[in-house]
Motif scaffolding. Structure first.
Motif, PDB file in Angstrom:
ATOM      1  N   ARG A  45      44.517 -32.877  38.976  1.00  0.00           N
ATOM      2  CA  ARG A  45      43.605 -33.862  39.573  1.00  0.00           C
ATOM      3  C   ARG A  45      43.892 -35.274  39.076  1.00  0.00           C
ATOM      4  NH1 ARG A  45      38.126 -30.145  39.283  1.00  0.00           N
ATOM      5  NH2 ARG A  45      38.279 -29.301  41.406  1.00  0.00           N
ATOM      6  N   ALA A  46      44.463 -35.389  37.879  1.00  0.00           N
ATOM      7  CA  ALA A  46      44.785 -36.702  37.315  1.00  0.00           C
ATOM      8  C   ALA A  46      46.218 -37.125  37.646  1.00  0.00           C
ATOM      9  CB  ALA A  46      44.585 -36.669  35.802  1.00  0.00           C
ATOM     10  N   GLN A  47      46.804 -36.478  38.648  1.00  0.00           N
ATOM     11  CA  GLN A  47      48.179 -36.769  39.079  1.00  0.00           C
ATOM     12  C   GLN A  47      49.210 -36.380  38.027  1.00  0.00           C
ATOM     13  OE1 GLN A  47      48.432 -37.812  42.352  1.00  0.00           O
ATOM     14  NE2 GLN A  47      46.238 -37.489  42.236  1.00  0.00           N
ATOM     15  N   GLY A  48      48.855 -35.473  37.153  1.00  0.00           N
ATOM     16  CA  GLY A  48      49.800 -34.951  36.186  1.00  0.00           C
ATOM     17  C   GLY A  48      50.456 -33.679  36.693  1.00  0.00           C
ATOM     18  N   LYS A  49      51.075 -32.940  35.778  1.00  0.00           N
ATOM     19  CA  LYS A  49      51.823 -31.750  36.187  1.00  0.00           C
ATOM     20  C   LYS A  49      51.764 -30.676  35.110  1.00  0.00           C
ATOM     21  CE  LYS A  49      56.104 -33.865  34.522  1.00  0.00           C
ATOM     22  NZ  LYS A  49      55.398 -35.118  34.177  1.00  0.00           N
ATOM     23  N   ILE A  50      52.187 -29.509  35.495  1.00  0.00           N
ATOM     24  CA  ILE A  50      52.309 -28.382  34.588  1.00  0.00           C
ATOM     25  C   ILE A  50      53.798 -28.164  34.323  1.00  0.00           C
ATOM     26  CG2 ILE A  50      51.896 -25.909  34.295  1.00  0.00           C
ATOM     27  CD1 ILE A  50      49.593 -26.354  36.429  1.00  0.00           C
ATOM     28  N   MET A  51      54.175 -28.064  33.060  1.00  0.00           N
ATOM     29  CA  MET A  51      55.540 -27.724  32.683  1.00  0.00           C
ATOM     30  C   MET A  51      55.509 -26.352  32.023  1.00  0.00           C
ATOM     31  SD  MET A  51      56.799 -31.379  31.065  1.00  0.00           S
ATOM     32  CE  MET A  51      55.430 -31.414  29.902  1.00  0.00           C
ATOM     33  N   ALA A  52      56.592 -25.611  32.150  1.00  0.00           N
ATOM     34  CA  ALA A  52      56.634 -24.269  31.568  1.00  0.00           C
ATOM     35  C   ALA A  52      58.013 -23.987  30.997  1.00  0.00           C
ATOM     36  CB  ALA A  52      56.275 -23.222  32.617  1.00  0.00           C
ATOM     37  N   CYS A  53      58.038 -23.227  29.890  1.00  0.00           N
ATOM     38  CA  CYS A  53      59.313 -22.878  29.272  1.00  0.00           C
ATOM     39  C   CYS A  53      59.220 -21.548  28.541  1.00  0.00           C
ATOM     40  CB  CYS A  53      59.782 -23.967  28.313  1.00  0.00           C
ATOM     41  SG  CYS A  53      58.739 -24.178  26.841  1.00  0.00           S
ATOM     42  N   GLY A  54      60.366 -20.940  28.329  1.00  0.00           N
ATOM     43  CA  GLY A  54      60.470 -19.687  27.596  1.00  0.00           C
ATOM     44  C   GLY A  54      61.919 -19.227  27.619  1.00  0.00           C
TER      45      GLY A  54
END
Length: 200
Positions: A45-54
């Motif tokens: 909603r704040a114009q951010g993003k989700i990052m993921a790693c493994g």
């Protein structure tokens, strides 16, 4: 009389169900799943993003999470902002020039912004490159959600929210619960953003 193969199948399914049941019976895990989804919705909603790693199977789980956010889960809706850290060129470049433990942290440094969320996945909780990614995220004001197992490892201590699958055996059993959590997150994110209900 059941064959040895059938016994193996039933034994594996039974163990998987027991691990999931144990995880589910801890009310702190249920609340943590919901809170983690809230954090991800706030980021979107704040114009951010989700990052993921493994790494390895956890890399595949991170990929699975990202592709169902940017693509689709159960039904059509707008694409959601998510990034898998560590494409092949980046992994080999950073691994060669700096060391494998930096492959995710360099990506966080390059792409992460305050208000984003990092989903860091490590079945042991002690993967050096995942821990460095969490450190880089913290420095940038990025919330860290840890998906881990066993006793949680160092990742559980570093994460804003840690979901620990309390299983001391093979990592695949932990990953089976992780993918369930990932699917729950997608359903909760979609619901909170007003795209779907949680109907089966």
């Amino acid at each position: 009389m059941a064959s040895s193969v059938e016994h193996l199948i039933v034994s594996e399914l039974t163990t998987a169900a027991e691990v999931l049941q144990r995880f589910m019976n801890d009310p702190t895990n249920v609340q943590a799943i919901a809170t983690a989804a809230d954090y991800m919705v706030q980021a979107i909603r704040a114009q951010g993003k989700i990052m993921a790693c493994g790494n390895g199977g956890s890399y595949c789980d991170a990929l699975h999470f990202v592709e169902e956010l940017t693509g689709r889960y159960r039904q059509d809706r707008p694409a959601l902002p998510a990034v898998l850290l560590g494409d092949a060129a980046h992994l080999t470049c950073v691994g060669n020039d700096y060391g494998f433990e930096y492959v995710f942290s360099r990506a966080v440094e390059a792409l992460g912004q305050p208000g984003d969320v990092l989903v860091a996945i490590s079945t042991s909780g002690n993967s050096a490159n995942v821990l460095r990614a969490a450190e880089s995220a913290q420095k940038k004001g990025i919330r860290v959600i840890g998906l881990t197992g066993k006793d949680g490892g160092q990742l559980a201590q570093m994460a804003d929210i840690a979901l620990i699958v309390p299983y001391q055996g093979y990592a695949d059993r932990i990953q089976e619960v992780h993918i369930k959590v990932i699917h729950l997150w997608i359903a909760l994110i979609e619901r909170q953003l007003g795209y779907t209900s949680l109907q089966q």
